[in-house]
Write a protein that holds these residues in place. Structure first.
Motif: not given
Length: 736
Positions: A698-720
């Motif tokens: 399962w997933s949980a809110p404290n694993q949101l870092y994976w979502t940030a990495e997936a989105v940030a790679q398209h926006l040229n942002f850092k996940a943090v």
């Protein structure tokens, strides 16, 4: 706390990934973090080379995603070259071939070279020729020259990355002193104001015509947008009464090709000399032996800011590197870890370590015992090296400096300055520390770095995150926990991966199963930073009487003040087509329950393998009829294209988009839609317990870092950076 974790050094993280046979994703983040990691050069080389070999071994395997692996190698090579961490030959030998580098500087074609903006060049003595000026106008300019500004020129906006805008300068405050003694200066009337808010003017934005004979433009411009006409008059400093006809500025037809035209033989040429120093603007004329009018810009001040960062010599005398990005190079090679700006500024361990490190440096520099840092401040002030540097102090640095002043019990100035150094706290700025390190011998400097690393008990600050959509009840069920379990139990039962720890600053829990709706009493036990949304998932199917009963139950819940959103509900065309009409009936019954204070959380899915354009447009048709255009709309797990995004954005001005880790598999069409979204309208969500990692059930809110990495790679942002930014966005949406 369950959502906090210990920080593992980056080299150890990289080694653990290598042991598992995994690549650190993305490659850009891997190289940047390794650049700031305090490891030896041989250790750095070995870690990078091992990962590149691993990527090549994976490419040789059958069924491997060669395109993804080649992209990883290419990104790693480009980042190494961009940060100037290794030479080009080393990168091409061990990582991947580098592409051809684009030429730096603007390209000006022959037809437009004489009309380009003078600020596109770094040459302060640039001259520009303006052709097509009539003979009558030139003759009048020799006797009388007047320059009248009738307000700022309207030009098309230019992307702000080119140059920072300049403030509006009053012409009355400009000094009336010519730089060149070629002719009398032109004085700008005190009543007029010159607006230079747009510092960068493209050549195609404004042209001029001379007297009664219009000259054709050298650039094709759009006929749809026209700038107001300006007038430039000639007035002599000695004969103020003489006037010549105004020379209005206008846009010429886009169909005309540039050519030169003259109204007769020109008896005498003139040169206009313009001084564009920061404190003056003087225009003078001088004869020229060339045709036309020459505009010469004399700038005794510093050259305009150039966004293309050029390699420069490191401040450390014994460092042979030519660095393009001085800051990561300084932290990687020369500075002690205790001054790392990512450390919590108010930590006692950090403040104590910074004070001790500066005192030790003062002992080495002054060659005597010191009890405070005032002598070190005077030493740095007398170096006079920061005078020529364009040093800026960020907000985070100001916070750290104020904390340092409080720790030392010294006065804290309202504004910190580095030229001259006006506070002991300025000594913690990385450029000042680098200046100090440059004066310390290499042996003592290496000992200094080893003596004051990042404190183990502090570590790097953990990013904050807001999960904008997850199912609390379904997550508890997936974990095998009772429905009355706490949110902390979810976090405790879901481990975070090393290096991807976050602090859950807030969530939005979506209850879309009527059989597990929360009660009024259970809502009061939920965390205060958890927004509550209640709806009916579109895949739910009820007959007529059952649906009416569920709607009545939903109506009671959405009236509670604790419920700030209605959703998720909407359309899901991934189910068989015979069930679609049930979803539309349920949609029409839920929409009337929405109040102006509510956030409408919508679920929309198209056919399998489709981006869902038809489903999104059909849902838009229903929602537009039921809610006003200023209603706050949240498209949960958005995967539409640019057309869908634009249609929804034109219908609702308070529209927001949520993305899950599914963004890692977006098509180019979906990526373009993502890039066109205002970052202030973007949210991250886990949709827990779904979109779980392969090693978790399962997933949980404290694993949101994976979502940030997936989105940030398209926006040229850092996940943090993306995590921290979306916290503010979500709190603004759900806590209004």
């Amino acid at each position: 706390m369950a959502n906090r974790g210990t920080i593992q050094p980056m080299d150890e993280q990289a080694a653990s990934f290598l042991c598992r046979g995994e690549l650190y994703q993305p490659a850009t983040v891997f190289i940047e973090r390794m650049a700031l990691c305090q490891v030896s050069e041989s250790r750095f080389d070995q870690l990078v080379i091992d990962r590149c070999r691993l990527a090549r071994r994976k490419m040789d395997k059958k069924g491997a995603n060669r395109r993804l692996l080649q992209g990883w190698l290419k990104s790693a090579a480009e980042t190494l070259d961009l940060l100037q961490l290794r030479t080009s030959s080393w990168i091409e030998r061990f990582v991947a071939p580098l592409g051809r580098r684009p030429k730096v500087g603007p390209k000006v074609s022959q037809s437009t070279a004489c009309y380009r903006d003078i600020r596109l060049s770094t040459d302060p003595g640039l001259e520009r020729r303006m052709e097509d000026v009539g003979a009558d106008s030139l003759a009048a300019m020799d006797d009388v020259l007047d320059l009248t500004f009738e307000g700022p020129m309207e030009i098309d906006p230019v992307p702000p990355v080119l140059e920072d805008p300049l403030p509006v300068v009053s012409a009355s405050s400009l000094p009336q002193r010519p730089i060149r003694k070629t002719a009398s200066p032109i004085r700008v009337p005190a009543a007029d104001k010159v607006s230079v808010g747009e510092d960068f003017i493209q050549p195609s934005r404004a042209k001029s015509k001379a007297c009664n004979r219009p000259s054709r433009s050298t650039q094709r411009t759009s006929p749809r947008r026209r700038s107001p006409r300006k007038s430039v008059r000639s007035q002599s400093s000695t004969q103020s009464s003489a006037k010549v006809p105004s020379v209005p500025t206008r846009r010429s037809s886009p169909r005309k090709r540039p050519h030169s035209q003259s109204s007769g033989p020109v008896a005498k040429k003139s040169t206009l000399t313009v001084d564009e120093s920061p404190s003056s603007r003087v225009v003078s004329s001088a004869p020229s032996n060339k045709g036309g009018i020459l505009v010469e810009v004399s700038s005794p001040g510093p050259a305009p800011k150039n966004r293309s960062t050029r390699p420069r010599r490191c401040w450390i005398p014994d460092c042979p590197a030519d660095v393009r990005y001085a800051k990561p190079h300084a932290f990687m090679c020369h500075l002690p870890g205790i001054v790392d700006e990512r450390l919590p500024p108010a930590s006692i361990a950090v403040l104590r370590g910074r004070k001790e490190a500066l005192l030790q440096a003062a002992v080495w520099l002054l060659r005597r015992a010191v009890s405070d840092l005032e002598d070190l401040v005077e030493y740095v002030r007398m170096q006079h090296l920061l005078e020529s540097e364009k040093v800026s102090i960020s907000d985070s640095q100001i916070v750290a400096m104020r904390a340092f002043c409080g720790y030392l019990s010294t006065p804290c100035p309202d504004i910190f300055t580095m030229d001259p150094v006006n506070s002991i706290a300025v000594l913690t700025h990385w450029k000042v520390v680098l200046l100090i390190a440059a004066r310390i011998p290499v042996v003592e400097r290496d000992y200094w770095r080893s003596l004051y690393p990042i404190p183990e008990e502090v570590g790097i600050r953990t990013p904050r995150a807001f999960d904008a959509h997850f199912h609390f009840d379904r997550t508890l069920k997936a974990m095998g926990l009772p429905l009355n379990s706490t949110f902390e139990a979810v976090l405790d039962g879901t481990p975070m991966d090393k290096g991807k720890e976050i602090v859950v600053a807030g969530t939005c829990a979506s209850y879309c199963d009527p059989e597990t709706y929360p009660t009024r009493e259970s809502l009061s036990t939920l965390p205060t930073d958890m927004a509550i949304a209640v709806g009916i998932h579109p895949k739910k199917r009820y007959n007529g009487s059952e649906l009416d009963k569920v709607i009545r139950k939903l109506k009671e819940l959405v009236r509670l003040p604790r419920v700030v959103a209605v959703g998720e509900f909407g359309l899901d065309h991934s189910v068989p087509v015979e069930f679609w009409h049930h979803q539309m009936v349920m949609l029409e019954k839920i929409l009337p329950l929405v109040e102006p204070r509510h956030v409408v959380v919508l679920h929309c899915r198209g056919l399998a393998g489709d981006s869902g354009t038809e489903a999104y447009l059909l849902l838009l048709h229903f929602v537009k009829k039921a809610v006003p255009e200023d209603q706050r709309i949240y498209l949960h797990c958005f995967n539409g294209d640019s057309y869908v995004r634009d249609q929804w954005s034109s219908a609702f001005r308070n529209l927001y988009f949520g993305f899950t880790s599914m963004a890692a598999k977006f098509t180019p069409v979906q990526i373009r839609a993502l890039k066109g979204i205002n970052p202030e309208r973007l949210f991250l969500e886990t949709d827990a317990p779904y979109f779980n990692r392969p090693e978790h059930q399962w997933s949980a809110p404290n694993q949101l870092y994976w979502t940030a990495e997936a989105v940030a790679q398209h926006l040229n942002f850092k996940a943090v950076s993306l995590l921290n930014a979306t916290v503010t966005n979500a709190q603004r949406l759900f806590q209004q």
